[in-house]
Write an enzyme that holds these catalytic residues in place. Structure first.
Site, PDB file in Angstrom:
ATOM      1  N   HIS A 178      -2.647   0.644  -5.164  1.00 31.70           N
ATOM      2  CA  HIS A 178      -1.897  -0.497  -5.702  1.00 31.70           C
ATOM      3  C   HIS A 178      -1.942  -0.421  -7.219  1.00 31.70           C
ATOM      4  O   HIS A 178      -3.004  -0.577  -7.814  1.00 31.70           O
ATOM      5  CB  HIS A 178      -2.525  -1.822  -5.261  1.00 31.70           C
ATOM      6  CG  HIS A 178      -2.290  -2.132  -3.826  1.00 31.70           C
ATOM      7  ND1 HIS A 178      -1.345  -3.025  -3.409  1.00 31.70           N
ATOM      8  CD2 HIS A 178      -2.873  -1.655  -2.720  1.00 31.70           C
ATOM      9  CE1 HIS A 178      -1.361  -3.077  -2.095  1.00 31.70           C
ATOM     10  NE2 HIS A 178      -2.285  -2.267  -1.652  1.00 31.70           N
ATOM     11  N   HIS A 182      -4.810  -9.272  -3.294  1.00 22.35           N
ATOM     12  CA  HIS A 182      -5.175  -9.696  -1.938  1.00 22.35           C
ATOM     13  C   HIS A 182      -6.281 -10.740  -1.977  1.00 22.35           C
ATOM     14  O   HIS A 182      -7.107 -10.751  -2.889  1.00 22.35           O
ATOM     15  CB  HIS A 182      -5.679  -8.492  -1.130  1.00 22.35           C
ATOM     16  CG  HIS A 182      -4.683  -7.385  -1.001  1.00 22.35           C
ATOM     17  ND1 HIS A 182      -4.515  -6.435  -1.977  1.00 22.35           N
ATOM     18  CD2 HIS A 182      -3.798  -7.086  -0.018  1.00 22.35           C
ATOM     19  CE1 HIS A 182      -3.571  -5.589  -1.597  1.00 22.35           C
ATOM     20  NE2 HIS A 182      -3.111  -5.965  -0.423  1.00 22.35           N
ATOM     21  N   ALA A 184       1.698  -2.439   4.606  1.00 25.60           N
ATOM     22  CA  ALA A 184       1.232  -1.530   5.645  1.00 25.60           C
ATOM     23  C   ALA A 184       0.482  -2.384   6.653  1.00 25.60           C
ATOM     24  O   ALA A 184      -0.210  -3.335   6.271  1.00 25.60           O
ATOM     25  CB  ALA A 184       0.307  -0.483   5.046  1.00 25.60           C
ATOM     26  N   ASN A 202      -1.057   2.573  11.383  1.00 26.74           N
ATOM     27  CA  ASN A 202      -2.134   2.970  12.308  1.00 26.74           C
ATOM     28  C   ASN A 202      -2.088   2.087  13.550  1.00 26.74           C
ATOM     29  O   ASN A 202      -1.472   1.026  13.543  1.00 26.74           O
ATOM     30  CB  ASN A 202      -3.498   2.787  11.619  1.00 26.74           C
ATOM     31  CG  ASN A 202      -3.705   1.373  11.109  1.00 26.74           C
ATOM     32  OD1 ASN A 202      -3.183   1.012  10.053  1.00 26.74           O
ATOM     33  ND2 ASN A 202      -4.399   0.559  11.863  1.00 26.74           N
ATOM     34  N   TYR A 260      -8.822 -10.712  -0.030  1.00 25.37           N
ATOM     35  CA  TYR A 260     -10.136 -10.070   0.169  1.00 25.37           C
ATOM     36  C   TYR A 260     -10.730  -9.525  -1.129  1.00 25.37           C
ATOM     37  O   TYR A 260     -11.908  -9.190  -1.198  1.00 25.37           O
ATOM     38  CB  TYR A 260     -10.056  -8.949   1.219  1.00 25.37           C
ATOM     39  CG  TYR A 260      -9.132  -7.806   0.886  1.00 25.37           C
ATOM     40  CD1 TYR A 260      -9.453  -6.864  -0.077  1.00 25.37           C
ATOM     41  CD2 TYR A 260      -7.915  -7.664   1.551  1.00 25.37           C
ATOM     42  CE1 TYR A 260      -8.605  -5.820  -0.391  1.00 25.37           C
ATOM     43  CE2 TYR A 260      -7.051  -6.617   1.258  1.00 25.37           C
ATOM     44  CZ  TYR A 260      -7.399  -5.696   0.286  1.00 25.37           C
ATOM     45  OH  TYR A 260      -6.548  -4.670  -0.026  1.00 25.37           O
ATOM     46  N   GLU A 261      -9.892  -9.418  -2.189  1.00 21.83           N
ATOM     47  CA  GLU A 261     -10.420  -8.954  -3.479  1.00 21.83           C
ATOM     48  C   GLU A 261     -11.196 -10.057  -4.190  1.00 21.83           C
ATOM     49  O   GLU A 261     -11.780  -9.824  -5.245  1.00 21.83           O
ATOM     50  CB  GLU A 261      -9.267  -8.493  -4.373  1.00 21.83           C
ATOM     51  CG  GLU A 261      -8.567  -7.245  -3.895  1.00 21.83           C
ATOM     52  CD  GLU A 261      -7.359  -6.908  -4.749  1.00 21.83           C
ATOM     53  OE1 GLU A 261      -7.534  -6.318  -5.819  1.00 21.83           O
ATOM     54  OE2 GLU A 261      -6.233  -7.254  -4.329  1.00 21.83           O
ATOM     55  N   HIS A 280      -8.837   3.411   5.006  1.00 19.66           N
ATOM     56  CA  HIS A 280      -7.764   3.148   4.036  1.00 19.66           C
ATOM     57  C   HIS A 280      -7.033   4.446   3.707  1.00 19.66           C
ATOM     58  O   HIS A 280      -5.822   4.451   3.497  1.00 19.66           O
ATOM     59  CB  HIS A 280      -8.347   2.509   2.773  1.00 19.66           C
ATOM     60  CG  HIS A 280      -7.316   2.074   1.775  1.00 19.66           C
ATOM     61  ND1 HIS A 280      -6.339   1.145   2.073  1.00 19.66           N
ATOM     62  CD2 HIS A 280      -7.092   2.449   0.491  1.00 19.66           C
ATOM     63  CE1 HIS A 280      -5.563   0.977   1.013  1.00 19.66           C
ATOM     64  NE2 HIS A 280      -6.004   1.753   0.037  1.00 19.66           N
ATOM     65  N   MET A 312      -3.352  -7.638   5.978  1.00 19.82           N
ATOM     66  CA  MET A 312      -4.172  -8.529   5.137  1.00 19.82           C
ATOM     67  C   MET A 312      -3.367  -9.118   3.982  1.00 19.82           C
ATOM     68  O   MET A 312      -3.930  -9.458   2.942  1.00 19.82           O
ATOM     69  CB  MET A 312      -5.377  -7.754   4.587  1.00 19.82           C
ATOM     70  CG  MET A 312      -6.225  -7.075   5.648  1.00 19.82           C
ATOM     71  SD  MET A 312      -7.472  -6.018   4.913  1.00 19.82           S
ATOM     72  CE  MET A 312      -8.064  -5.096   6.333  1.00 19.82           C
ATOM     73  N   SER A 313      -2.062  -9.191   4.140  1.00 21.85           N
ATOM     74  CA  SER A 313      -1.249  -9.668   3.007  1.00 21.85           C
ATOM     75  C   SER A 313      -0.025 -10.430   3.505  1.00 21.85           C
ATOM     76  O   SER A 313      -0.021 -10.956   4.616  1.00 21.85           O
ATOM     77  CB  SER A 313      -0.800  -8.472   2.162  1.00 21.85           C
ATOM     78  OG  SER A 313       0.124  -7.673   2.886  1.00 21.85           O
ATOM     79  N   SER A 315       0.810  -1.230   0.000  1.00 19.81           N
ATOM     80  CA  SER A 315       0.000   0.000   0.000  1.00 19.81           C
ATOM     81  C   SER A 315       0.835   1.268   0.000  1.00 19.81           C
ATOM     82  O   SER A 315       1.604   1.505   0.921  1.00 19.81           O
ATOM     83  CB  SER A 315      -0.897   0.061   1.245  1.00 19.81           C
ATOM     84  OG  SER A 315      -1.885  -0.891   1.187  1.00 19.81           O
TER      85      SER A 315
HETATM   86  N1  HPA Z   1      -5.591  -4.063  10.087  1.00 20.65           N
HETATM   87  C1  HPA Z   1      -5.472  -4.834   8.989  1.00 20.65           C
HETATM   88  N2  HPA Z   1      -4.789  -4.473   7.924  1.00 20.65           N
HETATM   89  C2  HPA Z   1      -4.182  -3.280   7.933  1.00 20.65           C
HETATM   90  C3  HPA Z   1      -4.269  -2.426   9.033  1.00 20.65           C
HETATM   91  C4  HPA Z   1      -5.012  -2.843  10.174  1.00 20.65           C
HETATM   92  O1  HPA Z   1      -5.129  -2.141  11.197  1.00 20.65           O
HETATM   93  N3  HPA Z   1      -3.544  -1.323   8.720  1.00 20.65           N
HETATM   94  C5  HPA Z   1      -3.041  -1.506   7.476  1.00 20.65           C
HETATM   95  N4  HPA Z   1      -3.433  -2.701   6.988  1.00 20.65           N
END
Ligand code: HPA
Length: 268
Positions: A57, A79, A109, A231, A81-82, A243, A207-208, A27
């Site tokens: 991306h 990903h 990220a 974050n 989730y896509e 996001h 998530m990756s 990301s």
């Molecule tokens: N959770 C899941 N995936 C993420 C996060 C998160 O807090 N931050 C960036 N990708």
């Protein structure tokens, strides 16, 4: 898809470029590839590749040279989730292996699960937890790539971690070491899930990375994983997650992240 079709296409496009380093850029981090690009191929043109659907991306396979080393860069990744299958997500990693890549650097990220982490921190992944509910190696095994029951006791290469530590010292970056947990997404976690992940031993959540790292290790490539902490994970601060905020932080730390990556590559 036969991997030979992919390799043949790439070979023609890149004039038999043989990269030794693979870079998977997550990301907001994909722009690094533009600066060093010699050949850029959109995933949509490569037989066997799947197109990325996430903002931030790009979706290019970029061949370039960094510090006199030939590098293949994934500018954006796919990903789970896509809606892509684990096989689709990890296909480029298998292609990297067949192209001759020895070291793979995987970036992402991630949210801080460890309460001592702050947005903008970098974390070297020392180990991971696959909480995605699926394994990228499920299905028929390709014996030309790796064995049926691969050992996972050291996915992230200790020697590469040492090089990353040295590079971060030189740059004055306080590099964290921690465990990355991959959830399937696309939802961010609930506070209760994040609390559970902390009890499980996770320091960061994303998530990756776990699918690609698993397959890269299985194929016998050395793996280095670096998370950009974008974050606090859910429940740590009162802020809601978005996001846009993830992209904002990765944008901010991009110059430092790039410096770190370049110095690590120089040391390989
Ligand atoms: N959770 C899941 N995936 C993420 C996060 C998160 O807090 N931050 C960036 N990708």
């Amino acid at each position: 898809m036969i991997i030979k079709d992919t390799l043949d296409y790439i070979d023609i496009f890149t004039d038999s470029f043989t990269p030794e380093i693979g870079l998977i850029l997550g990301s907001g981090l994909g722009e690094i590839a533009d600066e060093y690009a010699i050949h850029t191929i959109p995933y949509s043109k490569i037989p066997g590749f799947t197109k990325s659907t996430v903002p931030g991306h790009k979706g290019n396979l970029v061949f370039g040279e960094i510090h006199n080393k030939k590098v293949v860069m994934m500018q954006g990744r796919n990903h789970y989730y896509e809606g892509h299958t684990m096989q689709e997500i990890t296909y480029p990693v298998k292609v990297m292996k067949k192209l001759g890549v020895k070291n793979v650097i995987i970036t992402n990220a991630a949210g801080a699960v460890n309460k001592s982490y702050r947005p903008g921190d970098f974390m070297i992944i020392t180990d991971h937890i696959n909480f995605m509910g699926v394994n990228p190696l499920a299905g028929k095994n390709d014996d030309s790539l790796g064995e049926r029951f691969p050992d996972m006791s050291e996915i992230y290469d200790k020697n590469l971690i040492k090089r990353a530590d040295t590079a971060s010292h030189m740059l004055g970056i306080n590099l964290k070491h921690g465990v990355y947990l991959a959830a399937s997404g696309p939802t961010y976690e609930t506070p209760a899930e994040v609390k559970m992940f902390r009890y499980m031993g996770a320091d960061a959540v994303g998530m990756s990375t776990v699918p690609e790292a698993t397959v890269a290790h299985y194929c016998g490539m050395r793996v280095l994983g670096i998370s950009c902490i974008s974050n606090f994970a859910s429940g740590i601060s009162s802020n809601k997650l978005s996001h846009e905020d993830v992209i904002e932080i990765t944008e901010k730390v991009k110059p430092q992240f790039k410096e770190l990556l370049l110095l690590i590559i120089k040391s390989l």
